[in-house]
Design a protein around this motif. Structure first.
Motif, mmCIF file in Angstrom:
data_model
loop_
_atom_site.group_PDB
_atom_site.id
_atom_site.type_symbol
_atom_site.label_atom_id
_atom_site.label_comp_id
_atom_site.label_asym_id
_atom_site.label_seq_id
_atom_site.Cartn_x
_atom_site.Cartn_y
_atom_site.Cartn_z
ATOM 1 N N MET A 112 0.845 -1.188 0.000
ATOM 2 C CA MET A 112 0.000 0.000 0.000
ATOM 3 C C MET A 112 0.888 1.248 0.000
ATOM 4 O O MET A 112 1.938 1.264 0.602
ATOM 5 C CB MET A 112 -0.911 -0.035 1.222
ATOM 6 N N THR A 113 0.422 2.273 -0.670
ATOM 7 C CA THR A 113 1.187 3.521 -0.744
ATOM 8 C C THR A 113 0.898 4.394 0.462
ATOM 9 O O THR A 113 0.398 3.928 1.465
ATOM 10 C CB THR A 113 0.839 4.258 -2.053
ATOM 11 N N ALA A 114 1.192 5.677 0.334
ATOM 12 C CA ALA A 114 1.005 6.615 1.446
ATOM 13 C C ALA A 114 -0.442 6.615 1.926
ATOM 14 O O ALA A 114 -1.369 6.382 1.157
ATOM 15 C CB ALA A 114 1.406 8.009 1.003
ATOM 16 N N ALA A 115 -0.598 6.889 3.205
ATOM 17 C CA ALA A 115 -1.934 6.952 3.797
ATOM 18 C C ALA A 115 -2.724 8.096 3.180
ATOM 19 O O ALA A 115 -2.166 9.142 2.840
ATOM 20 C CB ALA A 115 -1.820 7.148 5.300
ATOM 21 N N PRO A 116 -4.030 7.907 3.023
ATOM 22 C CA PRO A 116 -4.859 8.985 2.487
ATOM 23 C C PRO A 116 -4.782 10.239 3.365
ATOM 24 O O PRO A 116 -4.631 10.147 4.575
ATOM 25 C CB PRO A 116 -6.271 8.399 2.523
ATOM 26 N N ASP A 117 -4.869 11.379 2.731
ATOM 27 C CA ASP A 117 -4.822 12.668 3.420
ATOM 28 C C ASP A 117 -6.257 13.157 3.613
ATOM 29 O O ASP A 117 -6.883 13.677 2.688
ATOM 30 C CB ASP A 117 -4.009 13.657 2.580
ATOM 31 N N THR A 118 -6.781 12.959 4.811
ATOM 32 C CA THR A 118 -8.168 13.286 5.113
ATOM 33 C C THR A 118 -8.459 14.768 4.897
ATOM 34 O O THR A 118 -9.486 15.133 4.299
ATOM 35 C CB THR A 118 -8.513 12.881 6.563
ATOM 36 N N GLU A 119 -7.573 15.633 5.354
ATOM 37 C CA GLU A 119 -7.782 17.076 5.198
ATOM 38 C C GLU A 119 -7.845 17.458 3.722
ATOM 39 O O GLU A 119 -8.731 18.213 3.304
ATOM 40 C CB GLU A 119 -6.673 17.849 5.902
ATOM 41 N N ALA A 120 -6.923 16.934 2.921
ATOM 42 C CA ALA A 120 -6.909 17.233 1.486
ATOM 43 C C ALA A 120 -8.167 16.679 0.805
ATOM 44 O O ALA A 120 -8.708 17.299 -0.110
ATOM 45 C CB ALA A 120 -5.657 16.666 0.835
ATOM 46 N N PHE A 121 -8.624 15.521 1.260
ATOM 47 C CA PHE A 121 -9.840 14.912 0.710
ATOM 48 C C PHE A 121 -11.036 15.839 0.891
ATOM 49 O O PHE A 121 -11.728 16.175 -0.067
ATOM 50 C CB PHE A 121 -10.093 13.560 1.383
ATOM 51 N N PHE A 122 -11.281 16.260 2.128
ATOM 52 C CA PHE A 122 -12.429 17.125 2.380
ATOM 53 C C PHE A 122 -12.291 18.462 1.667
ATOM 54 O O PHE A 122 -13.259 18.988 1.114
ATOM 55 C CB PHE A 122 -12.653 17.324 3.884
ATOM 56 N N SER A 123 -11.101 19.005 1.652
ATOM 57 C CA SER A 123 -10.868 20.265 0.962
ATOM 58 C C SER A 123 -11.200 20.137 -0.528
ATOM 59 O O SER A 123 -11.873 20.997 -1.104
ATOM 60 C CB SER A 123 -9.417 20.696 1.155
ATOM 61 N N ALA A 124 -10.745 19.056 -1.155
ATOM 62 C CA ALA A 124 -10.983 18.853 -2.587
ATOM 63 C C ALA A 124 -12.459 18.601 -2.883
ATOM 64 O O ALA A 124 -12.998 19.110 -3.874
ATOM 65 C CB ALA A 124 -10.130 17.700 -3.097
ATOM 66 N N VAL A 125 -13.128 17.826 -2.031
ATOM 67 C CA VAL A 125 -14.561 17.559 -2.227
ATOM 68 C C VAL A 125 -15.363 18.850 -2.121
ATOM 69 O O VAL A 125 -16.205 19.157 -2.980
ATOM 70 C CB VAL A 125 -15.070 16.498 -1.220
ATOM 71 N N LEU A 126 -15.107 19.629 -1.085
ATOM 72 C CA LEU A 126 -15.855 20.877 -0.902
ATOM 73 C C LEU A 126 -15.530 21.886 -2.001
ATOM 74 O O LEU A 126 -16.411 22.626 -2.458
ATOM 75 C CB LEU A 126 -15.598 21.448 0.488
#
Length: 103
Positions: free
Chosen positions: A1-15
């Motif tokens: 598995m690669t790097a852990a998902p970036d939760t903050e970046a995820f929400f920022s990109a979705v919004l």
């Protein structure tokens, strides 16, 4: 598995995707139900999850809410794909295979 998902970046990109996607619909009530309410639920999930890693089930729920906003705004498929690829690229959080929802 690669790097852990970036939760903050995820929400920022979705919004960001919700905010910048053009609305092709005209019904204000539909907009409230299909854009404003899902966006509020996404922000609530962001608050609830905080800085911890997002789970696959949580990501699927947020991406389904994003899809609701895309359907409501009548976002063209190509634009939807662009934003979904952008979200995955900046956050490492991708879509589950179609039809595979969390139980």
């Amino acid at each position: 598995m690669t790097a852990a998902p970036d939760t903050e970046a995820f929400f920022s990109a979705v919004l960001k995707a919700i905010a910048v996607t053009r609305n092709h619909a005209t019904d204000p009530q539909e907009h409230a139900r299909g854009v404003v309410e899902p966006a509020a639920r996404i922000r609530a999930a962001e608050e609830r999850i905080g800085a911890r890693p997002i789970t696959p089930a949580e990501a699927a729920e947020v991406l389904e809410l994003l899809e609701t906003t895309f359907r409501t705004k009548r976002t063209p498929d190509e634009e939807r794909e662009h934003y979904l690829a952008y979200i995955e690229g900046v956050s490492g959080v991708g879509r589950a295979p179609l039809g595979a929802s969390a139980a």
